[in-house]
Write a protein that holds these residues in place. Structure first.
Motif, mmCIF file in Angstrom:
data_model
loop_
_atom_site.group_PDB
_atom_site.id
_atom_site.type_symbol
_atom_site.label_atom_id
_atom_site.label_comp_id
_atom_site.label_asym_id
_atom_site.label_seq_id
_atom_site.Cartn_x
_atom_site.Cartn_y
_atom_site.Cartn_z
ATOM 1 N N GLY A 147 10.824 38.177 -13.382
ATOM 2 C CA GLY A 147 12.201 37.775 -13.158
ATOM 3 C C GLY A 147 13.112 38.391 -14.211
ATOM 4 O O GLY A 147 12.763 39.398 -14.840
ATOM 5 N N PRO A 148 14.268 37.791 -14.437
ATOM 6 C CA PRO A 148 15.210 38.319 -15.427
ATOM 7 C C PRO A 148 14.568 38.417 -16.807
ATOM 8 O O PRO A 148 13.797 37.542 -17.209
ATOM 9 N N ALA A 149 14.868 39.486 -17.525
ATOM 10 C CA ALA A 149 14.279 39.710 -18.846
ATOM 11 C C ALA A 149 15.326 39.561 -19.936
ATOM 12 O O ALA A 149 16.518 39.770 -19.711
ATOM 13 N N ARG A 150 14.854 39.224 -21.104
ATOM 14 C CA ARG A 150 15.705 39.196 -22.284
ATOM 15 C C ARG A 150 15.684 40.565 -22.953
ATOM 16 O O ARG A 150 14.845 41.411 -22.621
ATOM 17 N N THR A 151 16.552 40.773 -23.900
ATOM 18 C CA THR A 151 16.699 42.114 -24.485
ATOM 19 C C THR A 151 15.901 42.315 -25.773
ATOM 20 O O THR A 151 16.000 43.372 -26.395
ATOM 21 N N GLY A 152 15.090 41.328 -26.172
ATOM 22 C CA GLY A 152 14.380 41.428 -27.445
ATOM 23 C C GLY A 152 13.487 42.651 -27.552
ATOM 24 O O GLY A 152 13.476 43.342 -28.580
ATOM 25 N N ALA A 153 12.705 42.929 -26.500
ATOM 26 C CA ALA A 153 11.800 44.081 -26.533
ATOM 27 C C ALA A 153 12.579 45.379 -26.688
ATOM 28 O O ALA A 153 12.197 46.276 -27.454
ATOM 29 N N ALA A 154 13.690 45.491 -25.951
ATOM 30 C CA ALA A 154 14.505 46.704 -26.037
ATOM 31 C C ALA A 154 15.134 46.844 -27.416
ATOM 32 O O ALA A 154 15.191 47.951 -27.982
ATOM 33 N N ARG A 155 15.617 45.741 -27.979
ATOM 34 C CA ARG A 155 16.219 45.796 -29.316
ATOM 35 C C ARG A 155 15.191 46.251 -30.354
ATOM 36 O O ARG A 155 15.503 47.046 -31.253
ATOM 37 N N LEU A 156 13.982 45.746 -30.215
ATOM 38 C CA LEU A 156 12.927 46.153 -31.146
ATOM 39 C C LEU A 156 12.615 47.632 -30.976
ATOM 40 O O LEU A 156 12.455 48.362 -31.966
ATOM 41 N N ALA A 157 12.562 48.083 -29.737
ATOM 42 C CA ALA A 157 12.256 49.488 -29.461
ATOM 43 C C ALA A 157 13.352 50.409 -29.985
ATOM 44 O O ALA A 157 13.064 51.477 -30.561
ATOM 45 N N LEU A 158 14.621 50.017 -29.799
ATOM 46 C CA LEU A 158 15.710 50.853 -30.275
ATOM 47 C C LEU A 158 15.785 50.867 -31.795
ATOM 48 O O LEU A 158 16.246 51.843 -32.391
#
Length: 220
Positions: A134-145
């Motif tokens: 379902g909808p995802a939070r942005t934590g993984a992307a923030r860590l990756a960036l």
């Protein structure tokens, strides 16, 4: 520098997680060879059931790496499970609190040490009727960036039923490990727009691997 004592703890952690994961699941996985043998790595996956972190851990250990999961803080108070989480260096997340961001800081510290961090972008168990994320939070992307040097490796899981139904009996979990997600378009950015766009790309990659895991499940 890793001390002899830390080497012993690492070896014990590998053995313990391997045994527990093998008891909990019959794990079948395919991989594109995208989990590097050294250096920082971010593994992202869908989250069907409370036991599937063990399946993901089994896959990661199969690549001779050790996973450090971001896990809800409540897990660390569960009998037995909490002790295992603490002993193996998992990262507690106080969901819904102002301190939740501290978990990303701790994950960032792990990556800076060249370790592998695993997390579920949804931030919770999948509840959609079709078992797709379902909808995802942005934590993984923030860590990756924050860590463009760390490849983001998507994993799709299929087989376990949702929720807690599989806790008390062994079951088959099929997992597909995909190639790293290309987030180069947002390199160096930390704004909300970049984090959301990168999150969408990460989730699309996870869904692609779920489709592969579904094919494995039906062909088993």
């Amino acid at each position: 520098m890793t001390t002899p004592r830390q080497h012993v703890r690492n070896a014990a952690g590998f053995a313990l997680v391997w045994v527990v994961a093998t008891v909990a699941h019959r794990v079948r996985f395919r991989t594109s060879g995208s989990v590097p043998s050294t250096g920082p790595v971010i593994v992202v996956a869908n989250h069907l059931t409370v036991t599937d972190p063990l399946a993901v851990a089994r896959v990661v250990i199969g690549h001779r790496r050790f996973p450090h999961f971001l896990a809800m803080q409540e897990v660390f108070s569960w009998p037995g499970v909490g002790a295992l989480a603490r002993a193996t260096g998992q990262i507690p997340v106080a969901r819904g609190s102002a301190s939740a961001a501290q978990a990303l800081d701790r994950a960032s510290e792990r990556l800076a040490k060249g370790q592998l961090v695993a997390l579920y972008p949804e931030g919770r168990l999948t509840t959609e009727p079709d078992q797709m994320p379902g909808p995802a939070r942005t934590g993984a992307a923030r860590l990756a960036l924050r860590h463009p040097e760390a490849p983001v490796v998507p994993v799709g899981t299929w087989g376990p039923k949702q929720g807690t139904e599989h806790i008390w009996h062994r079951h088959t979990a099929c997992l597909s490990v995909g190639p790293p997600v290309d987030l180069g378009e947002w390199a160096g950015r930390t704004d909300e727009s970049a984090a959301r766009a990168a999150t969408d790309v990460i989730m699309a990659a996870i869904r692609e691997q779920i489709a592969e895991a579904q094919r494995m499940w039906h062909a088993r």
